[in-house]
Design an enzyme around this catalytic site. Structure first.
Site, PDB file in Angstrom:
ATOM      1  N   ASN A   4       0.848  -1.200   0.000  1.00  0.00           N
ATOM      2  CA  ASN A   4       0.000   0.000   0.000  1.00  0.00           C
ATOM      3  C   ASN A   4       0.879   1.245   0.000  1.00  0.00           C
ATOM      4  O   ASN A   4       2.104   1.145  -0.049  1.00  0.00           O
ATOM      5  CB  ASN A   4      -0.952  -0.035   1.203  1.00  0.00           C
ATOM      6  CG  ASN A   4      -0.175  -0.125   2.497  1.00  0.00           C
ATOM      7  OD1 ASN A   4       0.563   0.776   2.851  1.00  0.00           O
ATOM      8  ND2 ASN A   4      -0.294  -1.260   3.185  1.00  0.00           N
TER       9      ASN A   4
ATOM     10  N   LYS B 192     -14.445  -0.196  14.490  1.00  0.00           N
ATOM     11  CA  LYS B 192     -13.140  -0.883  14.469  1.00  0.00           C
ATOM     12  C   LYS B 192     -12.512  -0.899  15.861  1.00  0.00           C
ATOM     13  O   LYS B 192     -11.939  -1.896  16.296  1.00  0.00           O
ATOM     14  CB  LYS B 192     -12.231  -0.139  13.478  1.00  0.00           C
ATOM     15  CG  LYS B 192     -11.116  -0.955  12.907  1.00  0.00           C
ATOM     16  CD  LYS B 192     -10.427  -0.231  11.762  1.00  0.00           C
ATOM     17  CE  LYS B 192     -11.052  -0.496  10.403  1.00  0.00           C
ATOM     18  NZ  LYS B 192     -10.347   0.153   9.297  1.00  0.00           N
TER      19      LYS B 192
HETATM   20  O1  PMT Z   1       2.677   6.113   6.609  1.00  0.00           O
HETATM   21  P1  PMT Z   1       2.112   7.441   6.134  1.00  0.00           P
HETATM   22  O2  PMT Z   1       2.349   7.665   4.649  1.00  0.00           O
HETATM   23  O3  PMT Z   1       2.574   8.591   6.989  1.00  0.00           O
HETATM   24  O4  PMT Z   1       0.521   7.371   6.266  1.00  0.00           O
HETATM   25  C1  PMT Z   1      -0.070   7.315   7.519  1.00  0.00           C
HETATM   26  C2  PMT Z   1      -1.232   6.315   7.534  1.00  0.00           C
HETATM   27  C3  PMT Z   1      -2.342   6.800   6.631  1.00  0.00           C
HETATM   28  C4  PMT Z   1      -0.752   4.925   7.084  1.00  0.00           C
HETATM   29  C5  PMT Z   1      -1.692   6.240   9.050  1.00  0.00           C
HETATM   30  O5  PMT Z   1      -2.127   7.498   9.463  1.00  0.00           O
HETATM   31  C6  PMT Z   1      -2.807   5.229   9.219  1.00  0.00           C
HETATM   32  O6  PMT Z   1      -3.973   5.497   9.069  1.00  0.00           O
HETATM   33  N1  PMT Z   1      -2.422   3.976   9.612  1.00  0.00           N
HETATM   34  C7  PMT Z   1      -3.352   2.822   9.734  1.00  0.00           C
HETATM   35  C8  PMT Z   1      -3.623   2.261   8.386  1.00  0.00           C
HETATM   36  C9  PMT Z   1      -4.472   1.007   8.405  1.00  0.00           C
HETATM   37  O7  PMT Z   1      -3.983  -0.009   8.066  1.00  0.00           O
HETATM   38  O8  PMT Z   1      -5.648   1.159   8.897  1.00  0.00           O
HETATM   39  P2  PMT Z   1      -6.677  -0.097   9.070  1.00  0.00           P
HETATM   40  O9  PMT Z   1      -7.956   0.566   9.287  1.00  0.00           O
HETATM   41  O10 PMT Z   1      -6.555  -1.051   7.927  1.00  0.00           O
HETATM   42  O11 PMT Z   1      -6.172  -0.820  10.394  1.00  0.00           O
HETATM   43  C10 PMT Z   1      -6.670  -0.497  11.689  1.00  0.00           C
HETATM   44  C11 PMT Z   1      -5.602  -0.779  12.731  1.00  0.00           C
HETATM   45  O12 PMT Z   1      -5.332  -2.184  12.765  1.00  0.00           O
HETATM   46  C12 PMT Z   1      -4.280  -0.093  12.481  1.00  0.00           C
HETATM   47  O13 PMT Z   1      -3.781   0.315  13.742  1.00  0.00           O
HETATM   48  C13 PMT Z   1      -3.413  -1.208  11.883  1.00  0.00           C
HETATM   49  O14 PMT Z   1      -2.024  -0.994  12.193  1.00  0.00           O
HETATM   50  C14 PMT Z   1      -3.964  -2.421  12.586  1.00  0.00           C
HETATM   51  N2  PMT Z   1      -3.852  -3.696  11.859  1.00  0.00           N
HETATM   52  C15 PMT Z   1      -4.543  -3.883  10.697  1.00  0.00           C
HETATM   53  C16 PMT Z   1      -4.502  -5.093  10.067  1.00  0.00           C
HETATM   54  C17 PMT Z   1      -3.728  -6.145  10.622  1.00  0.00           C
HETATM   55  N3  PMT Z   1      -3.627  -7.320  10.035  1.00  0.00           N
HETATM   56  N4  PMT Z   1      -3.046  -5.933  11.761  1.00  0.00           N
HETATM   57  C18 PMT Z   1      -3.106  -4.741  12.383  1.00  0.00           C
HETATM   58  O15 PMT Z   1      -2.471  -4.546  13.437  1.00  0.00           O
END
Ligand code: PMT
Length: 423
Positions: free
Chosen positions: A220, A350
């Site tokens: 991503n 979430k």
């Molecule tokens: O890295 P940059 O370019 O500075 O951009 C920042 C960002 C947009 C990446 C950051 O601000 C952000 O939003 N990070 C979370 C991105 C994400 O994966 O969101 P999610 O909604 O898919 O996941 C929710 C949470 O679960 C996150 O804390 C993620 O780290 C965690 N997760 C998700 C999937 C997984 N298999 N394991 C996890 O721990």
């Protein structure tokens, strides 16, 4: 078992501090008197030091008037050296702020040159150095400047800005010196109490890569900038920081222990290995929810004949942050949510589903924030409230987030099972 004191609102600490304001030769030097005035008005003792070319843009008379001290600009000024020699001056400083800092000055400092009074002071001091770059956008984007900035960050120099916008030369882009208020704010943070002292903070950042074959992967657009900014802010606030990150070229923030990983499974393993004893976990990494069921051992060949579609079977990755939240003795767990629609309801759901103490949601469908930009805007959601973190640099948002987490969870962080577990 020691008791950890965490203050809610860090006091401003510039009154009575000795600050050297270095000015180099750029058009933004016209803002330097306002910076000096702002510092003296909150009680800082300011000694202005100008480079030779700074005199082309602002007068020493003005700066003497606003600082209340004769300006220093010469390594060989016998009169000034008799009053306070340059080594004494370097020791006198509690902090040095160079504003504006030209591309040439950044290069000199990165190379360790000491050709004039200002660069000599920067080499001779033990005090924190903050640099506010100001230059044409192309000069800021030049790889040589980027290299110098990376070197300076590695050396522990704080880079404040630059901002983005219309430039004196007619260009538009990054390279504008930040306004005096923002620079004063950055200096205040240097003297802010270490609000996370005694705490261990684990932060995940950047993307993961899920191998399809030896040359291809699913990933991503995460650059790691937001997670690295939080790691830097946590280290500045006194925390013992472990930064676990996917592939990125960002330099390691000062004072952080860095672990590089590739895939979600690597991330899971690295987090689990270091989790015991952590007090705060902040999951900023953009972790792939799925990976190819089986990565091919050899490069997958393009089908020359037959079907023009290809099916990739995916399987779910471990949810790293949910596993942290469900650990036997979990730290304070803060997630991030990157959403493109219905951001707030999706993030609320979430947070509950993953059993997180708090979640920071950024609407990545908005231009100029989220993935790979230098700015972000977000909403912090926890059990008892929600707080908008306005559009700001990722560095500023990082500090604001930590300040808020400490304020909201101060009692929780002082609980034996959390803050004082291993202290
Ligand atoms: O890295 P940059 O370019 O500075 O951009 C920042 C960002 C947009 C990446 C950051 O601000 C952000 O939003 N990070 C979370 C991105 C994400 O994966 O969101 P999610 O909604 O898919 O996941 C929710 C949470 O679960 C996150 O804390 C993620 O780290 C965690 N997760 C998700 C999937 C997984 N298999 N394991 C996890 O721990």
């Amino acid at each position: 078992m020691s008791n950890i004191q965490i203050s809610g609102a860090p006091p401003v600490g510039l009154a009575g501090r000795n600050i050297i304001v270095g000015i180099t030769g750029g058009i933004a030097a016209y803002k330097a008197p306002a910076l000096v005035r702002a510092l003296t008005s909150i009680g800082a003792n300011v000694q202005v030091v100008m480079s030779a070319s700074a005199h082309q843009f602002v007068t020493a008379t003005t700066l003497q008037a606003v600082s209340g001290r004769p300006v220093r600009d010469d390594l060989w000024d016998e009169g000034a050296e008799a009053a306070m020699g340059h080594i004494e001056l370097a020791r006198w400083a509690d902090a040095i702020m160079v504003a504006p800092a030209t591309a040439n000055f950044l290069a000199e400092l990165a190379a360790g040159l000491a050709g004039d009074l200002l660069s000599t002071l920067c080499l001779a001091t033990d005090a924190p150095i903050l640099i506010a770059p100001a230059m044409n956008q192309a000069m800021w984007k030049h790889p040589a400047t980027a290299r110098n900035v990376a070197t300076l960050i590695n050396d522990g120099v704080g880079i404040i800005g630059p901002g983005e916008g219309a430039q004196a030369c007619g260009d538009f882009g990054p390279g504008r010196m930040l306004e005096p208020d923002a620079l004063v704010g950055a200096l205040e943070k240097v003297f802010a109490p270490p609000i996370l002292e005694g705490l261990r903070v684990m932060i995940t950042a950047g993307p993961t890569r899920e191998a399809i074959d030896p040359v291809r992967y699913i990933s991503n657009h995460s650059s790691g900038k937001q997670g690295f900014a939080i790691a830097a802010a946590a280290a500045r606030s006194g925390a013992d920081v472990t930064l676990i990150c996917g592939p990125t070229n960002l330099p390691t923030p000062q004072g952080c222990r860095r672990i590089d990983i590739n895939s979600a499974q690597d991330l899971f393993d690295a987090v689990q290995a270091d989790l015991p004893g952590q007090h705060i976990f902040i999951g900023v990494a953009a972790v792939a929810d799925y990976r190819p069921l089986a990565a091919a051992e050899q490069k997958i060949k393009k089908q020359v004949r037959g079907s023009n579609t290809m099916t990739l079977e995916l399987t779910e990755n471990p949810d790293v942050i949910a596993s942290v939240a469900q650990a036997a003795n979990p730290p304070l767990v803060v997630g991030f949510a990157a959403e493109t629609q219905n951001a707030l309801p999706a993030a609320r759901e979430k947070r509950l589903r993953k059993q997180l103490d708090a979640i920071v949601v950024n609407d990545v469908s908005q231009a100029g924030i989220g993935f790979n930009s230098d700015h972000n805007a977000a909403t912090l959601i926890w059990d008892e409230g929600e707080l908008a973190l306005q559009l700001q640099s990722k560095d500023q948002l990082a500090q604001a987030l930590l300040d808020q987490l400490v304020r909201i969870f101060v009692t929780r962080l002082a609980l034996p099972n959390h803050a004082s577990a291993s202290i």
